[in-house]
Write a protein that holds these residues in place. Sequence first.
Motif, PDB file in Angstrom:
ATOM      1  N   PHE A 158       0.849  -1.194   0.000  1.00  9.01           N
ATOM      2  CA  PHE A 158       0.000   0.000   0.000  1.00  9.01           C
ATOM      3  C   PHE A 158       0.885   1.244   0.000  1.00  9.01           C
ATOM      4  O   PHE A 158       1.670   1.451   0.922  1.00  9.01           O
ATOM      5  CB  PHE A 158      -0.913  -0.001   1.226  1.00  9.01           C
ATOM      6  CG  PHE A 158      -1.970  -1.081   1.213  1.00  9.01           C
ATOM      7  CD1 PHE A 158      -3.288  -0.791   0.901  1.00  9.01           C
ATOM      8  CD2 PHE A 158      -1.636  -2.401   1.504  1.00  9.01           C
ATOM      9  CE1 PHE A 158      -4.256  -1.779   0.884  1.00  9.01           C
ATOM     10  CE2 PHE A 158      -2.602  -3.407   1.492  1.00  9.01           C
ATOM     11  CZ  PHE A 158      -3.918  -3.091   1.174  1.00  9.01           C
ATOM     12  N   TYR A 179      -0.275  -7.497  -4.669  1.00  2.89           N
ATOM     13  CA  TYR A 179      -1.272  -6.458  -4.959  1.00  2.89           C
ATOM     14  C   TYR A 179      -0.713  -5.107  -4.521  1.00  2.89           C
ATOM     15  O   TYR A 179      -0.270  -4.948  -3.379  1.00  2.89           O
ATOM     16  CB  TYR A 179      -2.567  -6.742  -4.211  1.00  2.89           C
ATOM     17  CG  TYR A 179      -3.360  -7.919  -4.733  1.00  2.89           C
ATOM     18  CD1 TYR A 179      -4.595  -7.738  -5.366  1.00  2.89           C
ATOM     19  CD2 TYR A 179      -2.893  -9.213  -4.600  1.00  2.89           C
ATOM     20  CE1 TYR A 179      -5.329  -8.813  -5.844  1.00  2.89           C
ATOM     21  CE2 TYR A 179      -3.614 -10.301  -5.074  1.00  2.89           C
ATOM     22  CZ  TYR A 179      -4.831 -10.091  -5.690  1.00  2.89           C
ATOM     23  OH  TYR A 179      -5.546 -11.165  -6.165  1.00  2.89           O
ATOM     24  N   PHE A 181      -1.588  -1.048  -4.031  1.00  3.94           N
ATOM     25  CA  PHE A 181      -2.617  -0.020  -3.877  1.00  3.94           C
ATOM     26  C   PHE A 181      -1.891   1.317  -3.777  1.00  3.94           C
ATOM     27  O   PHE A 181      -1.218   1.593  -2.773  1.00  3.94           O
ATOM     28  CB  PHE A 181      -3.442  -0.263  -2.616  1.00  3.94           C
ATOM     29  CG  PHE A 181      -4.203  -1.562  -2.607  1.00  3.94           C
ATOM     30  CD1 PHE A 181      -5.565  -1.593  -2.881  1.00  3.94           C
ATOM     31  CD2 PHE A 181      -3.556  -2.758  -2.329  1.00  3.94           C
ATOM     32  CE1 PHE A 181      -6.271  -2.790  -2.882  1.00  3.94           C
ATOM     33  CE2 PHE A 181      -4.250  -3.963  -2.323  1.00  3.94           C
ATOM     34  CZ  PHE A 181      -5.610  -3.983  -2.605  1.00  3.94           C
ATOM     35  N   LYS A 208      -2.584  -4.117  -9.664  1.00  3.24           N
ATOM     36  CA  LYS A 208      -2.219  -2.761  -9.243  1.00  3.24           C
ATOM     37  C   LYS A 208      -3.386  -1.827  -9.487  1.00  3.24           C
ATOM     38  O   LYS A 208      -4.041  -1.893 -10.529  1.00  3.24           O
ATOM     39  CB  LYS A 208      -0.981  -2.278 -10.028  1.00  3.24           C
ATOM     40  CG  LYS A 208      -0.585  -0.830  -9.758  1.00  3.24           C
ATOM     41  CD  LYS A 208       0.699  -0.460 -10.487  1.00  3.24           C
ATOM     42  CE  LYS A 208       0.571  -0.547 -11.980  1.00  3.24           C
ATOM     43  NZ  LYS A 208      -0.318   0.527 -12.540  1.00  3.24           N
ATOM     44  N   PHE A 227      -9.975   3.139   0.445  1.00  4.47           N
ATOM     45  CA  PHE A 227      -8.912   2.159   0.621  1.00  4.47           C
ATOM     46  C   PHE A 227      -9.392   1.005   1.507  1.00  4.47           C
ATOM     47  O   PHE A 227      -8.996  -0.145   1.296  1.00  4.47           O
ATOM     48  CB  PHE A 227      -7.659   2.808   1.216  1.00  4.47           C
ATOM     49  CG  PHE A 227      -6.724   3.381   0.183  1.00  4.47           C
ATOM     50  CD1 PHE A 227      -5.523   2.765  -0.104  1.00  4.47           C
ATOM     51  CD2 PHE A 227      -7.051   4.538  -0.508  1.00  4.47           C
ATOM     52  CE1 PHE A 227      -4.661   3.281  -1.057  1.00  4.47           C
ATOM     53  CE2 PHE A 227      -6.200   5.074  -1.470  1.00  4.47           C
ATOM     54  CZ  PHE A 227      -5.003   4.439  -1.750  1.00  4.47           C
ATOM     55  N   ALA A 230     -11.530  -1.265  -0.788  1.00  2.00           N
ATOM     56  CA  ALA A 230     -10.692  -2.027  -1.715  1.00  2.00           C
ATOM     57  C   ALA A 230      -9.916  -3.118  -0.985  1.00  2.00           C
ATOM     58  O   ALA A 230      -9.779  -4.240  -1.493  1.00  2.00           O
ATOM     59  CB  ALA A 230      -9.737  -1.079  -2.437  1.00  2.00           C
ATOM     60  N   TYR A 234      -9.903  -7.183  -1.529  1.00  2.00           N
ATOM     61  CA  TYR A 234      -8.640  -7.888  -1.767  1.00  2.00           C
ATOM     62  C   TYR A 234      -8.487  -9.086  -0.841  1.00  2.00           C
ATOM     63  O   TYR A 234      -8.252 -10.218  -1.290  1.00  2.00           O
ATOM     64  CB  TYR A 234      -7.486  -6.902  -1.611  1.00  2.00           C
ATOM     65  CG  TYR A 234      -6.134  -7.498  -1.342  1.00  2.00           C
ATOM     66  CD1 TYR A 234      -5.664  -8.585  -2.070  1.00  2.00           C
ATOM     67  CD2 TYR A 234      -5.300  -6.948  -0.365  1.00  2.00           C
ATOM     68  CE1 TYR A 234      -4.401  -9.123  -1.824  1.00  2.00           C
ATOM     69  CE2 TYR A 234      -4.046  -7.474  -0.125  1.00  2.00           C
ATOM     70  CZ  TYR A 234      -3.592  -8.558  -0.850  1.00  2.00           C
ATOM     71  OH  TYR A 234      -2.353  -9.086  -0.600  1.00  2.00           O
ATOM     72  N   TRP A 261     -11.167   3.901  -9.083  1.00  2.00           N
ATOM     73  CA  TRP A 261      -9.885   3.209  -9.094  1.00  2.00           C
ATOM     74  C   TRP A 261      -9.477   2.912 -10.539  1.00  2.00           C
ATOM     75  O   TRP A 261     -10.299   2.499 -11.359  1.00  2.00           O
ATOM     76  CB  TRP A 261      -9.967   1.900  -8.326  1.00  2.00           C
ATOM     77  CG  TRP A 261     -10.070   2.048  -6.840  1.00  2.00           C
ATOM     78  CD1 TRP A 261     -11.208   2.176  -6.101  1.00  2.00           C
ATOM     79  CD2 TRP A 261      -8.979   2.064  -5.914  1.00  2.00           C
ATOM     80  NE1 TRP A 261     -10.901   2.273  -4.759  1.00  2.00           N
ATOM     81  CE2 TRP A 261      -9.537   2.211  -4.614  1.00  2.00           C
ATOM     82  CE3 TRP A 261      -7.593   1.964  -6.036  1.00  2.00           C
ATOM     83  CZ2 TRP A 261      -8.761   2.261  -3.459  1.00  2.00           C
ATOM     84  CZ3 TRP A 261      -6.813   2.014  -4.892  1.00  2.00           C
ATOM     85  CH2 TRP A 261      -7.396   2.164  -3.624  1.00  2.00           C
TER      86      TRP A 261
END
Length: 269
Positions: A158, A179, A181, A208, A227, A230, A234, A261
Amino acid sequence: MHFTTLLPHLLALLAVPARAQSSGTGPYPAKYTTSTTLPKHTIYLPSTLPFNQSLPVIAWGNGGCMGRGLTFSNFLTEIASYGFMIVANGAPDGRLFPQTTAAMLTATLDWAEEASGEGGEYQGRLDTGSMAVAGQSCGGLEAINVGNDTRVRTVGVFNSGLLDMEKKDLLDRIRVPVYYFLGGSGDIAYPNGERDYADLPAGLPAWKANFDVGHMGTYSEANGGEFGKAAVAYFKWALKGDTAAKALLIGNPPGLAAAGWDVVYKNMA
């Protein structure tokens, strides 16, 4: 990106006026607690543990490698309310360990295995076959550092990316989905995260997304803001195999795109 330049931003995050602490929007109202067997960490989990499932475990590193486990409390409580245990580096007040290290994420993985075993304080309640490492900014670097631990099923980065490409071998060692962010071009870590995504090993599943709010994201907003939403999707997909969550992350277009996003991914078939 130099994390010393981020200190004012991190202090601003801590200075955000306190909201009434939410227990999250998920089906399992959540809280934070501590354990005498892991005194340098803060644990987020459902207030009442669900009996019909064990909890996947997420080891979390804070921005700035800060040792205050409540720094991301809105965000981490939200995730926990969907049936996860998140263990953040640092005691709640931050006094026991003001600066964290990647080794503290490994300590969480070790502790979870012991705590869920016979005679442990969470015996049979943790899914140690579904564990992740993740973190924001400097904490994201901590996650990358332990991303090759064979107990880890996914790495969540992140607002972060490698500072020194001489350490690219840290990316090369990862064998699980990664992943990213990011906070858009205004995020100080944006070029690092973009470069890392491009430099991941060939064939490695990777995802991404950018949400154009800058380096500090929306973590301090109620329930972690966008966030938080999301991240819940995830972890539900990566650790629980939730197909509805998958549609938010991967699709044509992904569901998260409707919220603003910008999502790309590769090797996710």
